[in-house]
Scaffold this active site. Structure first.
Site, PDB file in Angstrom:
ATOM      1  N   SER A 683       0.799  -1.223   0.000  1.00  0.00           N
ATOM      2  CA  SER A 683       0.000   0.000   0.000  1.00  0.00           C
ATOM      3  C   SER A 683       0.827   1.265   0.000  1.00  0.00           C
ATOM      4  O   SER A 683       0.274   2.360  -0.054  1.00  0.00           O
ATOM      5  CB  SER A 683      -0.931   0.002   1.218  1.00  0.00           C
ATOM      6  N   LYS A 726      -5.820   3.844   9.096  1.00  0.00           N
ATOM      7  CA  LYS A 726      -4.832   4.761   8.508  1.00  0.00           C
ATOM      8  C   LYS A 726      -5.307   6.207   8.579  1.00  0.00           C
ATOM      9  O   LYS A 726      -4.513   7.114   8.879  1.00  0.00           O
ATOM     10  CB  LYS A 726      -4.564   4.357   7.062  1.00  0.00           C
TER      11      LYS A 726
END
Length: 825
Positions: A683, A726
């Site tokens: 990611s 996140k």
């Protein structure tokens, strides 16, 4: 003919002669002596003073009072006085060690003690197979003799087996055996080793026969005393005494008490039969037998288990919601799922269904949710911590054949709860060990399967126990370490970290009150405002949960309690301005702008088991030959993402304004700080590409921007997992704008509204959109050969359902994310 080993005779200086009354000293052995006569005392004192050896010889008649030269034997042993103690009565106690054998030649004096000139007598040894055989036979006979003497130390047998010299063996055995003085003297005077060994073997065989005969006589006597008759006679006497005193047999009374408990336990038929069978055995086993305590302990466990005891469920949906709201702030989705679970159980009048597993970072309230469920249902609550358990016997128990065996932790928890339908929380299920010593997760498969656990069989009980009435709730920090079969048996409920507003409300409603009471303070003695709590949240803690926040509030109150103990009239009002007085200097700062002030630095987002966080990706270039260097303890997947990002940037070098031979003449270095922390996952792909583009175009990245997404060689941005964690981590770090994959836009619904309202989210589909958001300008990248969503073949549009789509869907289930440990925060 085998060679003969001898030591030449050696004339020795004059030695003082010490007569031994009833003892013989052998070479390489020691004996304790009590010297009581004046000549001997004078000899020992003079020998110690001058450091000389003495000669020790046995008396011909041990009853001789004043021995002279004619009263002592002519062969003795040269000895050294190793230790001496004077007794208050004037006598001497000493320890003498033997060195060599000698014979007396001529007496030189008799006063004040006897002295004589002596000659050392060597050992006459001839190496042969017969000598080896006699050596082994002698050692074996002595070991056998020691076996019949329980008072003999076991070390003697080891010592005999370790002696390799035949002479030393004969001296050691002769000094250790019970022999007459004449026999000992004969062995000492015999200088031929073979003859001495034969003589000693005869003496040892004779002694062994005497000992074996005595042992046989003792065994015959014991065998004549029939054990059963003796016990019967004693029990009859004991029964007569008890009847005379009006007492009952303790064993029978104990059996009657156990019988009553078995009847009251209301066991199932199988358990009742097993209990009755073991109780019958108990009445026939003597109380002194080890088997008695084993059976007694087993029956105690059977009667203590709640076979039929259970608490009535009082499921009130409104009250359950009220309890959950009172114990936990927010967590609306989790509370709704728990309410649905209770509502179904109320309608079916039985709580059945999947096992709930709360997964989230530490300090978000997973364990306390289980307590609230038990309170809402009116059930008992028990907690099992299985973190670090490596032996499946901890779950399923040990068999009764082992000493000290006991049931497993599941059965013990039911015994402690006292009911068969408690709320049982299995805490830290993701930290169960699995190695060559065992696999406890496999043992939990039956426990956590509603279709199987009604016949759970513990190894100790060896009886089926119904666990279907138990409401199991599990907690974990991450799912990756839980085995797939075990994960399949549970319904996963994700708990993410808290926002700043949520932490403030939790602190105001729960933590401040709890810590004020824990430190013995009143409301009037200390006040802490919202601004001070926010300062603690932002400057002193950076976590997903509230555990460290509670610790810091407790630290503040402890400082206040100390001041009040010193000054009773002291009152504190904690503000951001004076927070340093209580907690020293702030531990965390907003360093995003400082870290991104240079070109070649981009901010990425990371998922960890303890919540989300940000990470900085730095790139640098230098003259070279086109090498790529990756540092920062990156995993294989993240290294591949970095390689893909470099390949993409190189393929777009003309659009970035770079010379064609730029990469052939320069080396690239990509570094992810916090090098001691392992990082992995795809990611960070677009963050890696952005860092390289910033370096190569000499353009700084927007300091308020963080990004997450997987990159492909064609410039597509693929979806990632853990978006909510996140985003919360970025919010804690002061980020206001986030670039995310277009296909993750639906996941923004999970982000709290107060966070969405204060941050900007920019969904992107390709890297050109990412660069536009990062640098404020758009690069004219050429379009890829095939588009991201379709592939054209002979004029027909066919949707791609290949690897990229599967990877995206798979990552939603089990995402590969950059892992950053709590040390970074």
């Amino acid at each position: 003919m085998a060679p003969q080993r001898t030591t030449p005779e050696k004339k020795t200086d004059v030695l003082g002669i010490l007569p031994l009354q009833d003892a013989v000293l052998f070479p390489n052995t020691v004996i304790p002596l009590a010297v009581v006569k004046k000549p001997g005392i004078a000899l020992v004192e003079e020998a110690l003073r001058d450091g000389r050896q003495i000669g020790l010889v046995a008396l011909k008649d041990k009853d001789t009072d004043d021995p002279g030269p004619d009263d002592v034997r002519r062969v003795g042993t040269i000895g050294s006085i190793q230790r001496m103690i004077k007794v208050p009565d004037g006598t001497i106690r000493c320890i003498v060690g033997g060195n060599a054998v000698f014979k007396i030649d001529t007496f030189t004096q008799v006063e004040p003690y006897m002295a004589a000139t002596v000659t050392e007598l060597p050992d006459l040894t001839r190496d042969s197979e017969e000598l080896v055989a006699m050596h082994r036979n002698l050692a074996g006979l002595f070991s056998k003799l020691i076996g019949f003497l329980p008072q003999a130390p076991r070390e003697m047998e080891m010592e005999v087996n370790n002696i390799t010299d035949s002479n030393l063996l004969t001296y050691f055995i002769a000094s250790s055996m019970r022999l007459d003085t004449a026999d000992r003297q004969g062995l000492l005077e015999e200088r031929n080793t073979e003859k001495r060994m034969r003589k000693l073997t005869m003496l040892l065989t004779k002694e062994l026969e005497v000992v074996e005969l005595g042992h046989k006589i003792q065994s015959d006597i014991q065998r004549e005393m029939e054990k059963n008759q003796r016990e019967f006679y004693l029990r009859q006497q004991l029964r007569a005494i008890q009847e005379e005193l009006g007492e009952t047999d303790p064993q029978q009374a104990e059996a009657a008490e156990l019988r009553k408990k078995i009847d009251e336990a209301q066991m199932p038929e199988d358990a009742k039969k097993a209990a009755d069978r073991e109780l019958d055995r108990l009445t026939k086993v003597p109380t002194a037998s080890p088997e008695y305590s084993v059976i007694r302990t087993y029956l105690d466990w059977l009667v203590q288990l709640p076979w039929s005891k259970e608490t009535a469920d009082a499921i009130d949906i409104a009250k359950a919601r009220e309890i959950l709201d009172a114990d936990h702030y927010d967590l609306d989705k989790v509370k709704d799922r728990i309410i649905e679970y209770l509502a179904v159980g109320k309608l079916k009048k039985r709580l059945t269904g999947p096992i709930l597993c709360f997964v989230g970072p530490p300090g978000v309230g997973k364990t306390s949710l289980g307590q609230s469920i038990a309170k809402a249902m009116g059930r008992k609550f028990v907690r099992l911590s299985v973190g670090g358990v490596r032996d499946e016997a901890e779950i399923r128990g040990h068999r009764r054949t082992y000493i000290g065996s006991m049931p497993g932790t599941i059965v013990r928890a039911l015994r402690d709860a006292g009911t068969r339908n408690p709320v049982m929380m299995i805490d830290e299920i993701d930290k169960v060990g699995s190695d060559f010593r065992g696999d406890p997760q496999s043992a939990l498969l039956e426990v956590l399967d509603p279709s199987q656990n009604h016949t759970f069989r513990d190894h100790y009980l060896d009886l089926p126990f119904d666990l279907s009435q138990v409401l199991f709730v599990c907690t974990a920090n991450q799912l990756e370490t839980i085995s797939p079969p075990l994960r399949d048996r549970m319904e996963i409920i994700q708990l993410s970290g808290y926002t700043e507003f949520e932490k403030l409300q939790i602190a105001k409603r729960y933590l401040v009150k709890k810590q004020r009471e824990a430190n013995g303070l009143r409301d009037s003695q200390v006040q802490i405002g919202d601004a001070a709590i926010r300062a603690i949240i932002n400057d002193y803690t950076r976590e997903a949960g509230v555990r460290n926040l509670e610790r810091e509030i407790g630290s503040v109150f402890r400082k206040v309690a100390r001041r009040i103990a010193e000054e009773p009239n002291y009152k504190a009002r904690v503000k951001p301005d004076n927070l340093v007085d209580f907690l020293s200097k702030p531990r965390f700062y907003n360093e995003v702008k400082k870290r991104t002030a240079s070109v070649g630095v981009a901010t990425g987002l990371a998922w960890t088991p303890v919540g989300g966080d940000i990470m900085f990706i730095e790139s640098s270039t230098m003259p070279g030959t086109g090498k790529l260097v990756l540092t920062g303890q990156l995993g294989d997947v993240m290294k591949e993402s970095a390689t893909a990002a470099v390949s993409f940037v190189r393929s777009r070098s003309s659009e970035l304004g770079l010379p064609e031979d730029y990469f052939a003449k320069h080396d690239l270095h990509i570094h992810v700080p916090a090098g001691a922390v392992p990082k992995d996952g795809p990611s960070a792909g677009i963050a890696l590409a952005t860092s390289l583009a910033s370096l190569l175009t000499n353009t700084k990245v927007d300091p308020n921007l963080a990004m997450t997404g997987e990159i492909t060689l064609t410039g597509q941005v693929l979806p990632i997992g853990g978006l909510k964690e996140k985003v919360l981590g970025a919010k804690r770090a002061g980020i206001s704008k986030i670039v995310l994959p277009k296909r993750n836009e639906i996941d923004l619904d999970d982000v709290p509204k107060e966070v969405r309202d204060t941050m900007t989210f920019q969904p992107v589909e390709d890297v050109a959109d990412v660069f536009e958001q990062a640098f404020g300008k758009r690069f004219g990248f050429r379009a890829p050969i095939a588009s991201a969503a379709e592939h054209r073949t002979e004029g027909v549009v066919v949707p791609i359902r290949g690897h990229a789509t599967r990877r995206a869907n798979g990552e939603r289930k089990r995402p590969h994310r950059p892992a950053v440990s709590s040390r970074k925060r």
